[in-house]
Design a protein around this motif. Structure first.
Motif, PDB file in Angstrom:
ATOM      1  N   ARG A 183       0.805  -1.256   0.063  1.00 20.42           N
ATOM      2  CA  ARG A 183      -0.035  -0.044   0.161  1.00 20.42           C
ATOM      3  C   ARG A 183       0.797   1.116   0.031  1.00 20.42           C
ATOM      4  O   ARG A 183       0.556   2.241  -0.656  1.00 20.42           O
ATOM      5  CB  ARG A 183      -0.975   0.107   1.130  1.00 20.42           C
ATOM      6  N   LEU A 184       1.834   1.127   0.717  1.00 19.82           N
ATOM      7  CA  LEU A 184       2.989   2.247   0.824  1.00 19.82           C
ATOM      8  C   LEU A 184       3.573   2.589  -0.335  1.00 19.82           C
ATOM      9  O   LEU A 184       3.800   3.680  -0.955  1.00 19.82           O
ATOM     10  CB  LEU A 184       3.909   1.883   1.995  1.00 19.82           C
ATOM     11  N   LEU A 185       4.153   1.627  -1.142  1.00 18.26           N
ATOM     12  CA  LEU A 185       4.814   1.605  -2.228  1.00 18.26           C
ATOM     13  C   LEU A 185       4.047   1.600  -3.676  1.00 18.26           C
ATOM     14  O   LEU A 185       4.447   1.944  -4.586  1.00 18.26           O
ATOM     15  CB  LEU A 185       5.521   0.600  -2.579  1.00 18.26           C
ATOM     16  N   ARG A 186       2.836   1.621  -3.467  1.00 15.28           N
ATOM     17  CA  ARG A 186       1.714   1.328  -4.516  1.00 15.28           C
ATOM     18  C   ARG A 186       2.107   0.490  -5.740  1.00 15.28           C
ATOM     19  O   ARG A 186       2.038   0.846  -6.883  1.00 15.28           O
ATOM     20  CB  ARG A 186       1.494   2.889  -5.024  1.00 15.28           C
ATOM     21  N   THR A 187       2.571  -0.702  -5.119  1.00  7.47           N
ATOM     22  CA  THR A 187       2.985  -1.590  -6.230  1.00  7.47           C
ATOM     23  C   THR A 187       2.894  -3.126  -5.569  1.00  7.47           C
ATOM     24  O   THR A 187       2.813  -3.180  -4.309  1.00  7.47           O
ATOM     25  CB  THR A 187       4.287  -1.538  -6.696  1.00  7.47           C
ATOM     26  N   ARG A 188       2.620  -4.013  -6.466  1.00  6.92           N
ATOM     27  CA  ARG A 188       2.675  -5.447  -5.976  1.00  6.92           C
ATOM     28  C   ARG A 188       3.997  -5.946  -5.611  1.00  6.92           C
ATOM     29  O   ARG A 188       4.855  -5.626  -6.320  1.00  6.92           O
ATOM     30  CB  ARG A 188       1.937  -6.356  -6.761  1.00  6.92           C
ATOM     31  N   ILE A 189       4.405  -6.814  -4.489  1.00  5.64           N
ATOM     32  CA  ILE A 189       5.515  -7.465  -4.167  1.00  5.64           C
ATOM     33  C   ILE A 189       5.579  -8.797  -4.878  1.00  5.64           C
ATOM     34  O   ILE A 189       4.536  -9.291  -4.551  1.00  5.64           O
ATOM     35  CB  ILE A 189       5.850  -7.513  -2.727  1.00  5.64           C
ATOM     36  N   ASN A 190       6.489  -9.263  -5.400  1.00  2.00           N
ATOM     37  CA  ASN A 190       6.654 -10.545  -5.962  1.00  2.00           C
ATOM     38  C   ASN A 190       6.777 -11.615  -4.966  1.00  2.00           C
ATOM     39  O   ASN A 190       7.860 -11.689  -4.386  1.00  2.00           O
ATOM     40  CB  ASN A 190       7.762 -10.728  -7.194  1.00  2.00           C
ATOM     41  N   ARG A 191       5.548 -12.142  -4.302  1.00  5.79           N
ATOM     42  CA  ARG A 191       5.872 -12.899  -3.069  1.00  5.79           C
ATOM     43  C   ARG A 191       6.453 -14.328  -3.376  1.00  5.79           C
ATOM     44  O   ARG A 191       7.124 -14.692  -2.697  1.00  5.79           O
ATOM     45  CB  ARG A 191       4.363 -13.191  -2.728  1.00  5.79           C
ATOM     46  N   THR A 192       6.141 -14.882  -4.610  1.00  3.72           N
ATOM     47  CA  THR A 192       7.114 -16.156  -4.791  1.00  3.72           C
ATOM     48  C   THR A 192       8.308 -15.820  -4.671  1.00  3.72           C
ATOM     49  O   THR A 192       9.146 -16.700  -4.085  1.00  3.72           O
ATOM     50  CB  THR A 192       6.729 -16.531  -6.292  1.00  3.72           C
ATOM     51  N   LEU A 194      10.147 -13.489  -3.180  1.00  2.97           N
ATOM     52  CA  LEU A 194      10.494 -12.949  -1.810  1.00  2.97           C
ATOM     53  C   LEU A 194      10.580 -14.130  -0.955  1.00  2.97           C
ATOM     54  O   LEU A 194      11.448 -14.191  -0.183  1.00  2.97           O
ATOM     55  CB  LEU A 194       9.609 -11.803  -1.372  1.00  2.97           C
ATOM     56  N   ASP A 195       9.518 -15.000  -1.045  1.00  8.56           N
ATOM     57  CA  ASP A 195       9.367 -16.360  -0.188  1.00  8.56           C
ATOM     58  C   ASP A 195      10.893 -17.048  -0.341  1.00  8.56           C
ATOM     59  O   ASP A 195      11.055 -17.444   0.741  1.00  8.56           O
ATOM     60  CB  ASP A 195       8.263 -16.976  -0.512  1.00  8.56           C
ATOM     61  N   GLN A 196      11.076 -17.367  -1.506  1.00  8.14           N
ATOM     62  CA  GLN A 196      12.452 -17.934  -1.699  1.00  8.14           C
ATOM     63  C   GLN A 196      13.500 -17.378  -0.892  1.00  8.14           C
ATOM     64  O   GLN A 196      14.348 -17.924  -0.610  1.00  8.14           O
ATOM     65  CB  GLN A 196      12.617 -18.017  -3.318  1.00  8.14           C
ATOM     66  N   GLN A 197      13.743 -16.133  -1.209  1.00  5.09           N
ATOM     67  CA  GLN A 197      14.738 -15.199  -0.703  1.00  5.09           C
ATOM     68  C   GLN A 197      14.831 -15.418   0.923  1.00  5.09           C
ATOM     69  O   GLN A 197      15.773 -15.620   1.364  1.00  5.09           O
ATOM     70  CB  GLN A 197      14.799 -13.820  -0.955  1.00  5.09           C
ATOM     71  N   LEU A 198      13.589 -15.182   1.533  1.00  4.74           N
ATOM     72  CA  LEU A 198      13.494 -15.294   2.951  1.00  4.74           C
ATOM     73  C   LEU A 198      13.587 -16.808   3.419  1.00  4.74           C
ATOM     74  O   LEU A 198      14.049 -16.974   4.736  1.00  4.74           O
ATOM     75  CB  LEU A 198      11.950 -15.054   3.369  1.00  4.74           C
ATOM     76  N   ALA A 199      13.512 -17.692   2.795  1.00  2.88           N
ATOM     77  CA  ALA A 199      13.633 -19.338   3.154  1.00  2.88           C
ATOM     78  C   ALA A 199      15.113 -19.466   3.214  1.00  2.88           C
ATOM     79  O   ALA A 199      15.514 -19.989   4.104  1.00  2.88           O
ATOM     80  CB  ALA A 199      13.203 -20.165   2.202  1.00  2.88           C
ATOM     81  N   ARG A 200      15.836 -18.599   2.145  1.00  2.00           N
ATOM     82  CA  ARG A 200      17.290 -18.685   2.440  1.00  2.00           C
ATOM     83  C   ARG A 200      18.148 -18.018   3.580  1.00  2.00           C
ATOM     84  O   ARG A 200      18.849 -18.497   4.153  1.00  2.00           O
ATOM     85  CB  ARG A 200      17.971 -18.285   1.101  1.00  2.00           C
ATOM     86  N   VAL A 201      17.343 -16.758   3.943  1.00  2.00           N
ATOM     87  CA  VAL A 201      17.659 -16.234   5.013  1.00  2.00           C
ATOM     88  C   VAL A 201      17.502 -16.881   6.503  1.00  2.00           C
ATOM     89  O   VAL A 201      18.273 -17.028   7.284  1.00  2.00           O
ATOM     90  CB  VAL A 201      17.203 -14.694   5.463  1.00  2.00           C
ATOM     91  N   ARG A 202      16.221 -17.508   6.469  1.00  2.00           N
ATOM     92  CA  ARG A 202      16.041 -18.316   7.649  1.00  2.00           C
ATOM     93  C   ARG A 202      17.044 -19.638   7.858  1.00  2.00           C
ATOM     94  O   ARG A 202      17.477 -19.920   8.555  1.00  2.00           O
ATOM     95  CB  ARG A 202      14.501 -18.931   7.529  1.00  2.00           C
ATOM     96  N   ALA A 203      17.296 -20.411   6.847  1.00  2.00           N
ATOM     97  CA  ALA A 203      18.135 -21.354   6.577  1.00  2.00           C
ATOM     98  C   ALA A 203      19.723 -20.951   7.149  1.00  2.00           C
ATOM     99  O   ALA A 203      20.229 -21.874   7.859  1.00  2.00           O
ATOM    100  CB  ALA A 203      18.383 -21.978   5.171  1.00  2.00           C
ATOM    101  N   ARG A 204      20.167 -19.820   6.728  1.00  2.00           N
ATOM    102  CA  ARG A 204      21.548 -19.506   7.050  1.00  2.00           C
ATOM    103  C   ARG A 204      21.471 -18.777   8.417  1.00  2.00           C
ATOM    104  O   ARG A 204      22.592 -18.558   9.003  1.00  2.00           O
ATOM    105  CB  ARG A 204      22.249 -19.058   6.069  1.00  2.00           C
ATOM    106  N   GLY A 205      20.416 -18.221   8.793  1.00  2.00           N
ATOM    107  CA  GLY A 205      20.282 -17.485  10.054  1.00  2.00           C
ATOM    108  C   GLY A 205      20.542 -16.034   9.905  1.00  2.00           C
ATOM    109  O   GLY A 205      20.685 -15.268  10.910  1.00  2.00           O
ATOM    110  N   TYR A 206      20.909 -15.577   8.833  1.00  2.00           N
ATOM    111  CA  TYR A 206      21.128 -13.935   8.472  1.00  2.00           C
ATOM    112  C   TYR A 206      21.071 -13.805   7.223  1.00  2.00           C
ATOM    113  O   TYR A 206      21.025 -14.548   6.434  1.00  2.00           O
ATOM    114  CB  TYR A 206      22.859 -13.639   9.020  1.00  2.00           C
ATOM    115  N   GLU A 207      21.263 -12.470   6.834  1.00  2.00           N
ATOM    116  CA  GLU A 207      21.381 -11.779   5.291  1.00  2.00           C
ATOM    117  C   GLU A 207      22.598 -11.122   5.131  1.00  2.00           C
ATOM    118  O   GLU A 207      23.184 -10.372   5.991  1.00  2.00           O
ATOM    119  CB  GLU A 207      20.127 -11.203   5.089  1.00  2.00           C
ATOM    120  N   GLN A 208      22.921 -11.462   4.274  1.00  2.00           N
ATOM    121  CA  GLN A 208      24.209 -10.791   3.323  1.00  2.00           C
ATOM    122  C   GLN A 208      24.075 -10.287   1.929  1.00  2.00           C
ATOM    123  O   GLN A 208      23.839 -11.327   1.153  1.00  2.00           O
ATOM    124  CB  GLN A 208      25.486 -11.604   3.626  1.00  2.00           C
ATOM    125  N   CYS A 209      24.250  -9.013   1.626  1.00  2.00           N
ATOM    126  CA  CYS A 209      24.119  -8.674   0.206  1.00  2.00           C
ATOM    127  C   CYS A 209      24.785  -7.284  -0.058  1.00  2.00           C
ATOM    128  O   CYS A 209      24.773  -6.588   0.832  1.00  2.00           O
ATOM    129  CB  CYS A 209      22.565  -8.467  -0.065  1.00  2.00           C
TER     130      CYS A 209
END
Length: 283
Positions: A183-192, A194-209
């Motif tokens: 709603r804030l960005l006035r655009t749709r987020i690619n959930r599929t 994003l979900d893949q990215q978040l799964a990788r973050v949970r698996a390694r316990g952190y994010e680095q980019c």
């Protein structure tokens, strides 16, 4: 004697706790706390009708109480579902009133130690509706460095800190944050994606980019957990690599120091893995 005895009498309320009867009872205040406790245990929120039904009260008894709390910023109402949830202002008030649980005060010593160890700045990001919010930072003690200002907003889906917040929040909270972000960005987020990215973050316990904003900066972020394993914040280092060979702590070593700092802050907030597991069983 009979009157004094009556004042001391107690009764079990709907939440299973005891309340004093007699001149100490404040019905409106009792109803207010009933609403707060109900919504605090209902992450997805509840409509006015659901609140009344679950508390066994009439709409007329609760309507003005709920509206008053909404007008004070203590509750927020979804314009799409009409569901009320507890607002972030409760945490703000709690942090101001209870210094031992103040996130920034608790995190400050570990963050100060971290910047001295790695010679990089770091900052603390909390979820704030559809964004992340930088609430505290420690600057690099050396002459050169990169830092993010306190009060800066963070894109949840694109940023390192934001993906850590999303990855370690529960499903209802994550979905709510993403709805607000869209709603804030006035655009749709690619959930599929994003979900893949978040799964990788949970698996390694952190994010680095690589920083999505600044060339030459690599962001590293770890989650901070509260007492029952709930996501409280993301602790992030925007790692600036120097070209003159003067850097004594590299990226991998900095990440390990950051991991220890995040664990230290979580422990200071009362987090323990066994408590996290027991809270999941109760849920």
């Amino acid at each position: 004697m009979a009157q004094a005895s009556k004042r001391k009498r107690t009764a079990v309320d709907r939440g299973g706790t005891t309340t004093l009867k007699g001149k100490y009872a404040v019905p409106a205040l009792d109803k207010t706390f009933d609403v707060i406790e109900l919504l605090a245990s209902t992450p997805g929120g509840a409509t006015m009708n659901e609140i009344a039904t679950r508390l066994g009260r009439s709409m007329g008894e609760l309507f003005r109480i709920v509206i008053a709390m909404e007008s004070r910023g203590l509750l927020q109402k979804s314009p799409e579902t009409d569901r009320y949830t507890v607002a972030y202002k409760f945490l703000e008030l709690a942090l101001r009133a209870t210094p031992a649980q103040d996130l920034t005060r608790t995190a400050a010593p570990a963050m100060q130690l971290l910047v001295n160890q790695i010679k990089q700045s770091c900052h603390l990001v909390v979820p704030n509706g559809g964004e992340g919010l930088v609430v505290y930072r420690q600057e690099n003690p050396d002459m050169r460095g990169f830092m993010v200002r306190v009060g800066a907003s963070v894109n949840l889906a694109r940023s390192c800190s934001g993906r850590v917040i999303l990855a370690f929040s529960d499903d209802q909270q994550r979905d709510r944050m993403l709805q607000l972000a869209e709603r804030l960005l006035r655009t749709r987020i690619n959930r599929t994606e994003l979900d893949q990215q978040l799964a990788r973050v949970r698996a390694r316990g952190y994010e680095q980019c690589a920083s999505p904003i600044t060339h030459g900066v690599t962001d590293i972020s770890y989650p901070i957990f509260g007492f029952y394993g709930n996501l409280m914040a993301a602790l992030t280092v925007p790692f600036l690599e120097l070209l003159d060979g003067s850097q004594k702590v590299g990226l991998d070593a900095a990440r390990k120091y950051l991991e220890r700092a995040a664990q230290s802050v979580s422990t200071a907030l009362g987090h323990h893995e066994s408590l996290k597991k027991s809270s999941r069983k109760r849920a």
